[in-house]
Design a protein around this motif. Structure first.
Motif, PDB file in Angstrom:
ATOM      1  N   THR A   1       0.841  -1.207   0.000  1.00  0.00           N
ATOM      2  CA  THR A   1       0.000   0.000   0.000  1.00  0.00           C
ATOM      3  C   THR A   1       0.869   1.248   0.000  1.00  0.00           C
ATOM      4  O   THR A   1       0.613   2.200  -0.761  1.00  0.00           O
ATOM      5  N   LEU A   2       1.894   1.260   0.832  1.00  0.00           N
ATOM      6  CA  LEU A   2       2.843   2.378   0.852  1.00  0.00           C
ATOM      7  C   LEU A   2       3.548   2.507  -0.490  1.00  0.00           C
ATOM      8  O   LEU A   2       3.703   3.624  -1.020  1.00  0.00           O
ATOM      9  N   GLN A   3       3.972   1.389  -1.059  1.00  0.00           N
ATOM     10  CA  GLN A   3       4.668   1.410  -2.342  1.00  0.00           C
ATOM     11  C   GLN A   3       3.787   1.985  -3.442  1.00  0.00           C
ATOM     12  O   GLN A   3       4.241   2.828  -4.236  1.00  0.00           O
ATOM     13  N   HIS A   4       2.535   1.553  -3.520  1.00  0.00           N
ATOM     14  CA  HIS A   4       1.638   2.060  -4.564  1.00  0.00           C
ATOM     15  C   HIS A   4       1.445   3.567  -4.428  1.00  0.00           C
ATOM     16  O   HIS A   4       1.531   4.303  -5.422  1.00  0.00           O
ATOM     17  N   ARG A   5       1.213   4.007  -3.216  1.00  0.00           N
ATOM     18  CA  ARG A   5       0.995   5.444  -2.987  1.00  0.00           C
ATOM     19  C   ARG A   5       2.238   6.251  -3.360  1.00  0.00           C
ATOM     20  O   ARG A   5       2.136   7.324  -3.969  1.00  0.00           O
ATOM     21  N   THR A   6       3.421   5.729  -3.032  1.00  0.00           N
ATOM     22  CA  THR A   6       4.655   6.465  -3.301  1.00  0.00           C
ATOM     23  C   THR A   6       4.990   6.479  -4.774  1.00  0.00           C
ATOM     24  O   THR A   6       5.404   7.511  -5.321  1.00  0.00           O
TER      25      THR A   6
ATOM     26  N   LEU B   1      -4.126  -3.093  -5.857  1.00  0.00           N
ATOM     27  CA  LEU B   1      -4.132  -1.653  -5.591  1.00  0.00           C
ATOM     28  C   LEU B   1      -4.193  -0.831  -6.868  1.00  0.00           C
ATOM     29  O   LEU B   1      -4.908   0.177  -6.940  1.00  0.00           O
ATOM     30  N   TRP B   2      -3.446  -1.250  -7.892  1.00  0.00           N
ATOM     31  CA  TRP B   2      -3.444  -0.490  -9.146  1.00  0.00           C
ATOM     32  C   TRP B   2      -4.801  -0.571  -9.830  1.00  0.00           C
ATOM     33  O   TRP B   2      -5.364   0.446 -10.257  1.00  0.00           O
ATOM     34  N   VAL B   3      -5.351  -1.775  -9.958  1.00  0.00           N
ATOM     35  CA  VAL B   3      -6.604  -1.919 -10.704  1.00  0.00           C
ATOM     36  C   VAL B   3      -7.775  -1.323  -9.925  1.00  0.00           C
ATOM     37  O   VAL B   3      -8.725  -0.790 -10.520  1.00  0.00           O
ATOM     38  N   LEU B   4      -7.735  -1.363  -8.598  1.00  0.00           N
ATOM     39  CA  LEU B   4      -8.760  -0.682  -7.796  1.00  0.00           C
ATOM     40  C   LEU B   4      -8.694   0.825  -8.021  1.00  0.00           C
ATOM     41  O   LEU B   4      -9.729   1.497  -8.128  1.00  0.00           O
TER      42      LEU B   4
ATOM     43  N   LEU C   1      -4.008 -11.878  -0.350  1.00  0.00           N
ATOM     44  CA  LEU C   1      -3.992 -10.417  -0.338  1.00  0.00           C
ATOM     45  C   LEU C   1      -5.126  -9.807  -1.166  1.00  0.00           C
ATOM     46  O   LEU C   1      -5.254  -8.582  -1.211  1.00  0.00           O
ATOM     47  N   PHE C   2      -5.958 -10.620  -1.794  1.00  0.00           N
ATOM     48  CA  PHE C   2      -7.062 -10.068  -2.583  1.00  0.00           C
ATOM     49  C   PHE C   2      -7.960  -9.208  -1.691  1.00  0.00           C
ATOM     50  O   PHE C   2      -8.204  -9.549  -0.528  1.00  0.00           O
TER      51      PHE C   2
END
Length: 300
Positions: free
Chosen positions: A43-48, A79-82, A103-104
């Motif tokens: 989650t942190l990685q996607h946001r960053t 996270l990306w597709v959401l 993790l889904f």
């Protein structure tokens, strides 16, 4: 009877430690865990990563309509597709696949489904189905000979004229961090673990050729530098936490392999994680490249 080399045996014997949860898919070489701390890291990685690119998550020049379908391979928690689903028509059907379901997301929107599936063997009836396929950071998942297979499968299930978007990081390089003992150890561990599993950690360098060989055209890319430490601002601090968590995440595979002659105990490994966290803060300048690639399946 041949004598056993006790030195080799000791060097490769598993090191006792407290393990985390990892994928159980047969044959998978994925080296990172599938537990709550990993979900927090992702989650942190996607946001960053999104912040590094000014909030942008889509590079492929496609205008999605209600007739289009999107596939996210190796999606993890999706996270990306959401994120994409929140910004396009809810009529667009989207699918996230991974070889592990832990993790889904528990409550995805109605137009988004998740299923256990490998990018190495997509369903036969998916041929010529998707307008857009996304995949990010599988350099620690796919073995060297598996990348052409994965790209060939993506090419097959894309509609003619459809787009693939891939994102990968360049690797750490041994011998390029003099005076930084934690970085030298990290890089040696990273390379040793990757080579032992035949992972394609250099895939970002070869991606244009891999895409071309798979039949894609109009290949393009855009890169940013991942900077580690608060000296690089909020994103730098977040990226430092992310990459330190990656090192913590590969502890079980490294210690199960005996530490590769680099670490000899769980406490030594944990100390390396702490040293790296401090070193990236005290010695500014650590970075590595993150590259987004996109390419098109020809109309013919």
């Amino acid at each position: 009877m041949a004598l056993v080399d006790k030195t080799v045996e000791a060097a490769t014997a598993p090191i006792t430690h407290t393990p985390r949860e990892y994928q159980e898919y047969p044959g998978s070489q994925y080296i990172l865990p599938t537990d709550t701390p990993e979900l927090q890291r992702l989650t942190l990685q996607h946001r960053t990563l999104k912040s590094m690119y000014g909030g942008r998550i889509l590079w492929a020049p496609v205008e999605l309509t209600e007739e289009d379908k999107v596939l996210d391979t190796g999606c993890g928690p999706g996270l990306w597709v959401l994120d994409l689903a929140s910004s396009v028509s809810p009529a667009i059907q989207m699918t996230g696949i991974d070889i592990e379901s832990r993790l889904f997301p528990p409550f995805p929107p109605p137009n988004l489904t998740f299923q256990i599936q490998s990018v190495l063997s997509l369903p036969a009836d998916w041929s010529n189905t998707f307008t857009l396929i996304h995949q990010r950071l599988l350099l620690l998942a796919l073995e060297i000979p598996q990348w052409p297979v994965a790209l060939s499968e993506m090419h097959r299930v894309l509609r003619p004229g459809g787009w693939v978007q891939l994102a990968e990081s360049t690797p750490w390089h041994v011998g390029t961090y003099p005076g930084r003992p934690a970085m030298e150890k990290l890089t040696a561990l990273y390379r040793a673990a990757s080579e032992a599993r035949n992972l394609y950690v250099d895939c970002a360098y070869d991606m244009p050729k891999l895409l071309k060989d798979a039949g894609f055209v109009d290949i393009a890319s855009e890169s940013r530098m991942q900077q580690m430490g608060s000296w690089a601002g909020e994103d730098g601090e977040a990226m430092r936490k992310n990459h330190v968590a990656v090192l913590a995440g590969i502890k079980t595979p490294v210690l199960n392999a005996g530490g590769y002659g680099i670490v000899s105990s769980e406490s030594e490994y944990d100390q390396l994680v702490e040293d790296l966290h401090r070193e990236w803060e005290e010695v500014p300048g650590t970075d590595k490249e993150f590259i987004v690639f996109w390419a098109r399946k020809p109309l013919n």
